[in-house]
Scaffold this motif. Structure first.
Motif, short mmCIF file in Angstrom:
data_model
loop_
_atom_site.label_atom_id
_atom_site.label_comp_id
_atom_site.label_asym_id
_atom_site.label_seq_id
_atom_site.Cartn_x
_atom_site.Cartn_y
_atom_site.Cartn_z
N UNK A 23 25.69 22.15 18.08
CA UNK A 23 26.54 21.80 19.21
C UNK A 23 27.95 22.33 18.99
N UNK A 43 18.95 28.02 24.34
CA UNK A 43 20.06 27.26 24.90
C UNK A 43 19.51 26.01 25.57
N UNK A 44 20.21 24.90 25.36
CA UNK A 44 19.84 23.66 26.04
C UNK A 44 20.39 23.75 27.46
N UNK A 45 19.53 23.60 28.47
CA UNK A 45 20.01 23.71 29.86
C UNK A 45 20.66 22.41 30.34
N UNK A 46 20.52 21.35 29.56
CA UNK A 46 21.25 20.10 29.81
C UNK A 46 22.05 19.78 28.55
N UNK A 47 23.11 20.58 28.32
CA UNK A 47 23.76 20.53 27.01
C UNK A 47 24.80 19.43 26.86
N UNK A 48 25.14 19.17 25.60
CA UNK A 48 26.26 18.28 25.31
C UNK A 48 27.57 19.06 25.54
N UNK A 49 27.54 20.34 25.11
CA UNK A 49 28.67 21.24 25.35
C UNK A 49 28.11 22.63 25.63
N UNK A 50 28.96 23.52 26.13
CA UNK A 50 28.49 24.88 26.44
C UNK A 50 28.07 25.58 25.16
N UNK A 51 26.89 26.17 25.18
CA UNK A 51 26.41 26.88 24.00
C UNK A 51 25.57 26.01 23.08
N UNK A 52 25.28 24.79 23.51
CA UNK A 52 24.43 23.86 22.75
C UNK A 52 23.07 24.51 22.55
N UNK A 53 22.70 24.70 21.26
CA UNK A 53 21.45 25.38 20.95
C UNK A 53 20.43 24.42 20.32
N UNK A 75 31.84 22.82 19.25
CA UNK A 75 32.87 21.83 19.55
C UNK A 75 34.23 22.51 19.69
N UNK A 126 31.58 32.45 21.17
CA UNK A 126 31.94 31.69 22.37
C UNK A 126 33.11 30.75 22.15
#
Lengths: 173, 171
Positions: free
Chosen positions: A113, A39-49, A115, A86
């Motif tokens: 990402x 998981x990206x901890x600074x994501x574009x959206x929730x769940x950004x991998x 959407x 999600x």
């Protein structure tokens, strides 16, 4: 003369190698021998991998075919998981090769990402440009030539020379 | 089927590469010169409907074409982008992959703004995704369908099914 760094040294200096191998802890959602997704901890959206090969590569073009295909299949699984688990209504799958393309990490990353309608992400709306048919044909020719495929049509460069001007000259006399 | 992409593949419109499973063509409404669309020959609406092997092949060819953009078109970089689903920007009903050559000051920008997500929420998302990936739902569904066909049909007690009673009355 500087010595080339060994693979071990490269991996030690690359944060993403360390994330992919688990040496730096992260929220791993998928892992196998070839790649890992976190998981990206600074994501574009929730769940950004972030999907990465475990081996160090900087650009997707550098990666051997079998690993590219493997990454693609995993990316597809990750996309489906975002939709099923999600509540994503769609996904963007995105790769940036080169700084000018927006690459910010020195290690190949495939972004998945999630959407949803109205999430405010506008960067993946592709703008369109008008392009002349002759320019398209020129590009087509360049690419097919490079691929070693015979182009179907040569771009018409010689047309102007073939125009018969005698009629016009008669009118003007 | 009125699919523009299916038609374009059939008519080989600006097709630069094709094989049994996929076709790659220049976009006639490009985001940048040399913008390539890579698509499955068969009509699939979204990524999830494309068989794994075909999708892997699409991605592989896209990567090869990105290399060509770099070497033959003078691109300084490339993007590969899939808009999977309408909320992700998908405009066509035919799933496709974009290969976009990039250069300095080309007017394109795919840099997104980041959002803050709480540690709790990140943990929840982490668990949900991890679970979904370790236990793929598709496979479970297939098993469910098999079970239903094996179970014997329960006999409906006469008193409860007035429809059956009505049918019996028909001479």
């Amino acid at each position: 003369m500087e010595e080339q760094p060994t693979p071990e040294q490269i991996a030690q200096n690359c944060i993403f190698c360390q994330l992919a191998s688990g040496k730096i802890p992260s929220k791993v959602v998928y892992e196998d021998d070839i790649c890992a997704a976190i998981l990206d901890i600074n994501p574009a959206t929730k769940g950004h991998m972030l999907l990465m090969p475990k081996q160090h590569f900087v650009l997707l073009p550098q990666i051997p075919d079998n690993i590219v295909k493997h990454l693609a299949i995993v990316a597809k699984k990750l996309s489906y998981a975002a939709i099923k688990a999600i509540g994503a209504e769609g996904t963007n799958i995105f790769v940036a090769n080169g700084a000018v393309a927006g690459q910010r990490a020195p290690h190949t990353i495939i972004h998945i990402i999630p959407r949803v309608e109205g999430d405010g992400i506008t960067v993946f709306e592709l703008p369109t440009k008008e392009i002349r048919e002759q320019d398209l044909l020129q590009i087509e020719h360049t690419i097919t030539e490079r691929l070693g495929i015979r182009p179907k049509q040569e771009p018409k460069k010689k047309e102007l020379q073939e125009v018969d001007l005698t009629e016009l000259e008669e009118m003007v006399k | 089927m009125n699919c523009l992409e299916c038609e374009a593949i059939k008519n080989k419109k600006h097709v630069i590469y094709e094989d049994q499973h996929i076709a790659a063509m220049l976009s006639d409404k490009p985001s940048a010169a040399g913008h390539i669309l890579v698509l499955p020959r068969q009509h699939f609406p979204i990524v999830e409907t494309i068989p794994d092997e075909t999708f892997a092949h699409l991605f592989l060819i896209a990567n090869k074409l990105a290399i060509v953009c770099f070497e033959a078109l003078g691109a300084e970089g490339t993007n590969i982008l899939i808009q999977n689903g309408v909320p992700a920007g998908q405009k066509s009903s035919h799933a496709q992959l974009n290969v976009i050559p990039r250069s300095e000051n080309d007017g394109l920008n795919f840099q997104w703004n980041t959002i803050k997500v709480s540690e709790d929420e990140l943990s929840t998302i982490h668990l949900k995704l991890k679970d979904a990936l370790e236990n793929p739902v598709q496979e479970q569904k297939k098993e469910e369908v098999k079970e239903v066909s094996v179970e014997p049909v329960e006999e409906i007690p006469e008193g409860e099914n007035y429809l059956l009673k009505q049918l019996e009355r028909v001479p």
